[in-house]
Design an enzyme around this catalytic site. Structure first.
Site, PDB file in Angstrom:
ATOM      1  N   THR A 144       0.791  -1.287  -0.064  1.00 62.47           N
ATOM      2  CA  THR A 144      -0.029   0.057  -0.224  1.00 62.47           C
ATOM      3  C   THR A 144       0.860   1.031  -0.037  1.00 62.47           C
ATOM      4  O   THR A 144       1.923   1.183   0.498  1.00 62.47           O
ATOM      5  CB  THR A 144      -0.921  -0.301   1.225  1.00 62.47           C
ATOM      6  OG1 THR A 144      -1.803   1.201   1.268  1.00 62.47           O
ATOM      7  CG2 THR A 144      -0.202  -0.196   2.610  1.00 62.47           C
ATOM      8  N   SER A 179      -1.310   3.408  10.545  1.00 67.29           N
ATOM      9  CA  SER A 179      -2.363   2.359  11.081  1.00 67.29           C
ATOM     10  C   SER A 179      -1.785   1.301  11.501  1.00 67.29           C
ATOM     11  O   SER A 179      -0.733   0.807  10.863  1.00 67.29           O
ATOM     12  CB  SER A 179      -3.601   2.188  10.465  1.00 67.29           C
ATOM     13  OG  SER A 179      -3.496   1.438   9.481  1.00 67.29           O
ATOM     14  N   TYR A 181      -3.050  -1.483  10.573  1.00 67.88           N
ATOM     15  CA  TYR A 181      -3.193  -2.214   9.264  1.00 67.88           C
ATOM     16  C   TYR A 181      -1.979  -1.896   8.414  1.00 67.88           C
ATOM     17  O   TYR A 181      -1.429  -2.419   7.772  1.00 67.88           O
ATOM     18  CB  TYR A 181      -4.520  -1.973   8.367  1.00 67.88           C
ATOM     19  CG  TYR A 181      -4.435  -1.826   7.188  1.00 67.88           C
ATOM     20  CD1 TYR A 181      -4.212  -3.024   6.338  1.00 67.88           C
ATOM     21  CD2 TYR A 181      -4.325  -0.610   6.057  1.00 67.88           C
ATOM     22  CE1 TYR A 181      -4.208  -3.215   4.982  1.00 67.88           C
ATOM     23  CE2 TYR A 181      -4.076  -0.787   4.808  1.00 67.88           C
ATOM     24  CZ  TYR A 181      -3.786  -2.227   4.242  1.00 67.88           C
ATOM     25  OH  TYR A 181      -3.850  -2.291   2.909  1.00 67.88           O
ATOM     26  N   HIS A 182      -1.791  -0.684   8.075  1.00 70.51           N
ATOM     27  CA  HIS A 182      -0.806  -0.153   7.229  1.00 70.51           C
ATOM     28  C   HIS A 182       0.645  -0.664   7.677  1.00 70.51           C
ATOM     29  O   HIS A 182       1.573  -1.188   6.915  1.00 70.51           O
ATOM     30  CB  HIS A 182      -0.610   1.290   7.092  1.00 70.51           C
ATOM     31  CG  HIS A 182      -1.908   2.136   6.323  1.00 70.51           C
ATOM     32  ND1 HIS A 182      -2.785   2.562   6.751  1.00 70.51           N
ATOM     33  CD2 HIS A 182      -1.829   2.293   4.757  1.00 70.51           C
ATOM     34  CE1 HIS A 182      -3.837   2.898   5.967  1.00 70.51           C
ATOM     35  NE2 HIS A 182      -3.256   2.647   4.846  1.00 70.51           N
ATOM     36  N   LYS A 185       1.383  -4.172   6.402  1.00 71.48           N
ATOM     37  CA  LYS A 185       2.181  -4.178   5.150  1.00 71.48           C
ATOM     38  C   LYS A 185       3.797  -3.820   5.165  1.00 71.48           C
ATOM     39  O   LYS A 185       4.351  -4.618   4.374  1.00 71.48           O
ATOM     40  CB  LYS A 185       1.395  -3.164   4.267  1.00 71.48           C
ATOM     41  CG  LYS A 185       0.099  -3.266   4.093  1.00 71.48           C
ATOM     42  CD  LYS A 185      -0.532  -4.643   3.070  1.00 71.48           C
ATOM     43  CE  LYS A 185      -1.832  -4.619   2.644  1.00 71.48           C
ATOM     44  NZ  LYS A 185      -2.212  -5.792   1.621  1.00 71.48           N
TER      45      LYS A 185
END
Ligand code: NAD
Ligand code: USQ
Length: 383
Positions: A144, A179, A181-182, A185
């Site tokens: 991302t 975040s 989530y990020h 990655k």
């Protein structure tokens, strides 16, 4: 080519599988249907109705004469992942199978842990399976743009040449994600680069911007082929949400000043980028990174573009930003790698926005206005 699409029941995985099949590749899909379960958990659903995976695959076979194999399972289960790779023997594995919502990962401790466990362990299992079974398999992994954050220098494609105290080196680009989530990655990217360097694996990390749109040509042919279209504040992404808000006469919810800038990409370009990465594999041992976005816009510009295109009345509401993110910053991203491979980008246009208004209009009765307001606050973990 034989291509396995992990997460092939999702927003992007399904149209990618159809596109690859349409282009003549032999495609398999693996999915554990976690995304359909998050809908149950959150009490929301896709604005556009989506069919069960076996119905989608059957409809595609009926229309195209091409079969797509289905493998139901969880890639955090190492045995499932090993059997999947050894049974299907792909030339390329396209890995979409992660929890992909930043707000979902920020709900509380359990959701942060789930996100990082699901994403990091799934990817590790895949790396080990490829290393054991066939190191020539090309991993095409969805990363991302948010891995980089918003640094005050140009964003390169994954790598940065640094000079320090008279010496020079090529290092992974520094990351400052926004975040849990990020962050998952970022952890994946480091694990994949290590596997390429240590085991000679070949991998392409596609640092993708925010995707907008709904149909690609092949999935537009039959309602049974439709992919999902999310508008809630947890899984809906900004441009798709603004389209739904305009049609429903809900103010467009700009977080903060709206000056924060993000990379964007049309879903039709996403599926083509994946195809281009598959047919032009990374070299053995290469950790190749492309920035998969085609244009950059501030959130306020996106909102103003949508309100300008909408034929009815629509207004913008500036909400206190529930996220911790820079709102005023430098943003200059290099993204020539996929263009060099042949990508012909679709830029955000009135025609596309008009067609999305029409999609929303058709399904407006299914919209959930209560799910539109942001409820997850980055500064207050837990609920
Ligand atoms: P999605 O949630 O719609 O699809 C992901 C799919 O993976 C789902 O079908 C889910 O059930 C499956 N999955 C999740 N964990 C799994 C597991 N452990 N085992 C098997 N299947 C599993 O998400 P999407 O929008 O299609 O995004 C796909 C990928 O692209 C994600 O990795 C995401 O981070 C990345 N991405 C998405 C966007 C975007 O705007 N949608 C932008 C940049 C990057
Ligand atoms: N935003 C608003 N109003 C909204 C929704 C979002 O102003 O109603 C703002 C957010 O504050 C943020 C930006 O829009 O600044 C993007 O938010 P988003 O929810 O559209 O996207 P994001 O959380 O970054 O995540 C999405 C996908 C994720 C992918 C990422 C690409 O869900 O899977 O990795 O886009 S990127 O943003 O480049 O990291």
């Amino acid at each position: 080519m034989r291509v396995l699409v992990l997460g092939g029941d999702g927003y992007l995985g399904w149209p990618t599988a159809v596109h690859l099949s349409d282009c003549g590749h032999t495609v398999g899909i693996a999915d554990n249907f976690a995304r359909r379960n998050y809908d149950q958990e959150l009490g929301v659903e896709s604005l556009v109705p989506i069919y069960p995976l076996h119905i989608r695959v059957g409809a595609w076979a009926e229309l195209s004469g091409r079969q797509i194999d289905i493998f139901c399972g969880d890639i955090t289960d190492a045995a499932f992942t090993r059997e999947l790779i050894s049974g299907f023997r792909p030339h390329a594995v396209v890995h979409f199978a992660e929890q992909r919502s930043a707000p979902y990962s920020m709900i509380d401790q359990a959701h942060a842990v789930y996100t990082q466990r699901n994403n990091v362990i799934g990817t590790l299992n895949l790396l080990f399976a490829i290393a054991e079974i066939d190191r020539d398999i090309h991993l095409v992994k969805l990363g991302t743009m948010g891995e980089y954050g918003t640094p005050n220098i140009d964003i390169e494609e994954g790598w940065l040449t640094v000079e320090h105290n008279g010496r020079r080196d090529r290092v992974l680009y520094p990351k400052r994600p926004g975040s849990f989530y990020h962050l998952s990655k970022v952890h994946d990217s480091h694990n994949i680069e290590f596997a390429c360097r240590s085991w000679g694996l070949r991998a392409t990390d596609l640092n993708q911007g925010i995707v907008y749109g709904h149909e690609i040509a092949a999935t537009g042919a039959d309602p049974r082929l439709a992919t999902r279209f999310d508008h809630d504040a947890i899984f809906g992404t900004v441009l798709n949400r603004f389209i739904v808000q305009a049609v429903l006469d809900h103010p467009l919810t700009v977080y903060g000043s709206g000056q924060q800038t993000r990379g964007l990409i049309d879903i039709r370009d996403t599926v083509e980028c994946i195809r281009l990465a598959c047919v032009n594999p990374a070299a053995p041992g290469e950790f190749r990174v492309f920035n998969q976005m085609t244009e950059a816009m501030s959130i306020e510009e996106i909102a103003k573009t949508v309100t300008a295109c909408y034929p009815g009345a629509s207004e913008i509401e500036y909400l206190d930003n529930p996220r911790v993110e820079q709102e005023s910053h430098y943003y200059n991203v290099k993204h020539s790698g996929l263009i060099d491979l042949g990508l012909q980008p679709h830029y955000l246009s009135d025609t596309l926005i008009d067609s999305l208004f029409a999609v929303v209009e058709r399904h407006r009765d299914r919209a959930d206005l209560a799910a539109m307001r942001p409820t997850i606050n980055w500064r207050r973990p837990g609920r």
